[in-house]
Design a protein around this motif. Structure first.
Motif: not given
Length: 170
Positions: A75-90
């Motif tokens: 979220a900090l690196q890519k901005g609003p609306g990110r991530p699309v997929i939660p970390a555990a799923e990624r």
């Protein structure tokens, strides 16, 4: 991956490990003389560029370890609306790839601390970098590791895919 006999399906979750578990796995692997490669990224909406990056990284050694950025850091690196997929799923998606040995999620703004904990033989980065622009290059070199640039040319981008899906670009 683990084959489940009851369902005949693969479960990538055992490949998702904590930093502490990964450090212990690396120590054992190094004692066995295995070459350790480390790659990292957000991996938000997995695409062919990610696959080629990880395949290129794996080709450099015996074990491929992957660090996945936490939701907070994406979220900090890519901005609003990110991530699309939660970390555990990624992380589970990345772990399901045949080239990947183990995956861990990290929450620091850079991967430096994780690299220093693991001390991989090779730190692989994608072709959006050069050997001299990899932010962690001096850290990797400080313990005798090397940086490698792998994958295909940077023609793939999650941000561009999301724009296209949103109808902002044809």
């Amino acid at each position: 991956m683990v084959l489940s006999s009851s369902t005949n399906s693969f479960d990538a979750r055992p490949l998702l490990v904590s930093r502490e578990e990964l450090v212990a796995l690396v120590q054992t692997a190094k004692k066995q003389g295995l070459r350790i490669v480390f790659a990292n990224g957000c991996f938000d909406v997995l695409h062919v560029g990610h696959i080629r990056y990880l395949a290129g990284a794996r080709a450099l050694g015996d074990l491929l370890l992957v660090g996945v950025n936490s939701d907070e850091q994406v979220a900090l690196q890519k901005g609003p609306g990110r991530p699309v997929i939660p970390a555990a799923e990624r992380a589970e998606l990345v772990a399901s790839l045949g080239d990947v040995s183990y995956v861990t999620i990290f929450n620091e703004p850079t991967v430096t601390e994780l690299i220093l904990a693991l001390k991989p033989d090779i730190h692989a980065k994608g072709t959006d970098y050069t050997g001299e622009t990899v932010p962690e290059r001096d850290v990797v070199r400080s313990y005798g590791g090397r940086v490698a640039i792998v994958g295909d040319s940077k023609n793939h981008s999650t941000s561009e895919m999301l724009e296209r899906l949103a109808g902002n670009r044809i």
